[in-house]
Enzyme design. Structure first.
Site, PDB file in Angstrom:
ATOM      1  CE  LYS A 120     -11.190   0.065  12.881  1.00 35.78           C
ATOM      2  NZ  LYS A 120     -10.617   0.672  11.687  1.00 35.78           N
ATOM      3  CE  LYS A 127       8.873 -11.868 -13.812  1.00 33.25           C
ATOM      4  NZ  LYS A 127       9.415 -11.478 -15.075  1.00 33.25           N
ATOM      5  CG  ASN A 131      -0.244  -0.018   2.517  1.00 35.50           C
ATOM      6  OD1 ASN A 131       0.431   0.941   2.864  1.00 35.50           O
ATOM      7  ND2 ASN A 131      -0.362  -1.133   3.269  1.00 35.50           N
TER       8      ASN A 131
END
Ligand code: C5P
Length: 399
Positions: free
Chosen positions: A338, A288, A208
């Site tokens: 939360k 890969k 991210n």
């Protein structure tokens, strides 16, 4: 060093010019700030002459550079020394009252070293409201008290209440600078920062855009306030060079979990600002992956451990746990849920509505919600300023 010398309206104010001379002789720059009552005992001309600077006395004087002179002086000074500090001044500072130039400046100064040198009649000094106010002020981490001492008082009685002599105060100022009060000295704080990378194969990952800026700024702020910091960071280009910051670099959420859960028991607090991937590819190829078919590629993802929830579950009495939340809808309700679910003391809600806040930028705007129902909204500030605010609000002011 730069000292703002506050002078309030007690007879001991006549000793203020002598204190200024001693401080200047010791190599300090001194800016005097006197109340109107102080100027009944000592003159503006004396203070301006010995300090070599115009006196600060009036919030709205046309002579001030700006109407925010109290903030400029707070930024200028390394410490505020108030000598003498009257019962009235102490009562105002202890209760957050800012109704003249000096009390406004003193409130703005909280967060930097403040030294007060009380001076008053013995009965006033021992009056229960006075002692209650002093009890509170003594509990503030950056506030120190010099005196009062016993002896003859101006009212003709003998007892506690005399301001310490200028020589004693000047020595205490030197000690203050030699040993600045560090509110988080002796505390160990865990910080997580940056993104996590979840490997797909030997050259690809799911990641991210987190830069790590917020977590590194938190580590800097904690270390600047005296804490030892265990910084656990996902991949980032940032570095940090501070003897009190111990950096462990990790890549994946599981590595971050292993390091953070091992470090947490020895910490008094943890601030988890990392943008941890909730899922990772179930299988990682050690070579890969080749382009195979034109049908596309399906990655099956499995859930990562929730580091914050796990620390919340093992939190012991005396540990403070702070998490971050990035919500797109029902922001506050979700953040508050939360906070409860993960057993946090504070949650820092990143605003996504504001330009300049959140991922990949140097600024941020947050709401800090506390388990006790408290709430603090920050303006758009640099991430370092947001870090300072979080450290001061959640860790320093709660001590
Ligand atoms: O539940 P959510 O991912 O929105 O919570 C965000 C907070 O939880 C952040 O403080 C983040 O660092 C922390 N977190 C974590 N481990 C995860 C996911 C989030 O510590 N696996």
């Amino acid at each position: 060093m730069r000292i703002v010398l506050g002078i309030t309206g007690g007879i001991a104010a006549y000793k203020a010019p002598q204190l200024v001379r001693l401080l200047v002789k010791a190599g300090h720059e001194v800016q005097c700030a006197a109340t109107d009552h102080a100027l009944q005992f000592v003159t503006r001309v004396s203070l301006e002459t010995v300090s070599g600077r115009p006196l600060y006395n009036d919030l709205f004087s046309p002579a001030n550079n700006r109407s925010t002179e109290h903030i400029s002086l707070k930024d200028w000074g390394d410490a505020l020394v108030v000598a003498p500090a009257t019962a009235n001044f102490i009562g105002k500072l202890a209760n957050g009252i800012a109704d003249d130039a000096l009390s406004t400046l003193a409130l703005a100064f909280c967060g930097k070293p403040i030294m007060i040198c009380p001076a008053m009649n013995t009965q006033m000094w021992f009056a229960p409201p006075m002692q209650r106010n002093m009890g509170y002020l003594r509990s503030l981490p950056l506030l120190s008290v010099v005196g009062p001492e016993g002896g003859e008082l101006a009212c003709g009685t003998t007892g506690d209440g005399r301001m310490s002599e200028p020589e004693t105060i000047a020595k205490a100022v030197e000690a203050l600078f030699a040993n600045p009060a560090m509110p988080l000295t002796g505390q160990r704080v865990l910080v997580t920062a940056g993104p996590t990378y979840e490997r797909i194969d030997s050259v690809r990952f799911v990641g991210n855009y987190s830069s790590g800026n917020m977590g590194f700024a938190l580590a800097r702020s904690l270390a600047a306030h005296g804490a030892e910091v265990d910084l656990v960071s996902g991949p980032t280009h940032l570095d940090i060079d501070h003897p009190a910051v111990h950096l462990t670099r990790v890549e994946s959420a599981r590595e971050m979990y292993d390091v953070a859960t091992a470090l947490y028991p020895a910490c008094q607090a943890a601030i988890l600002s990392a943008a941890v991937a909730d899922y990772r590819p179930e299988h990682t190829a050690d070579h890969k992956l080749k382009k195979q078919s034109t049908d596309g590629l399906t990655l099956h993802m499995v859930q990562n451990p929730d580091i914050l929830a796990s620390l919340g579950a093992s939190k012991r009495k005396g540990q403070t746990l702070i998490g971050f939340a990035l919500e797109t809808d029902n922001e506050e309700a979700n953040a508050s849920a939360k906070l409860q679910r993960k057993n946090l003391d504070y949650i820092v809600l990143n605003s996504l509505r504001d330009k300049g806040a959140g991922f990949g930028v140097d600024t941020n705007k947050v709401t800090i919600m506390g388990r006790d129902g408290s709430r603090l909204d920050s303006p758009l500030m640099s991430k370092q300023q947001v870090a300072d605010l979080i450290v001061e609000h959640c860790l320093i002011h709660q001590q």
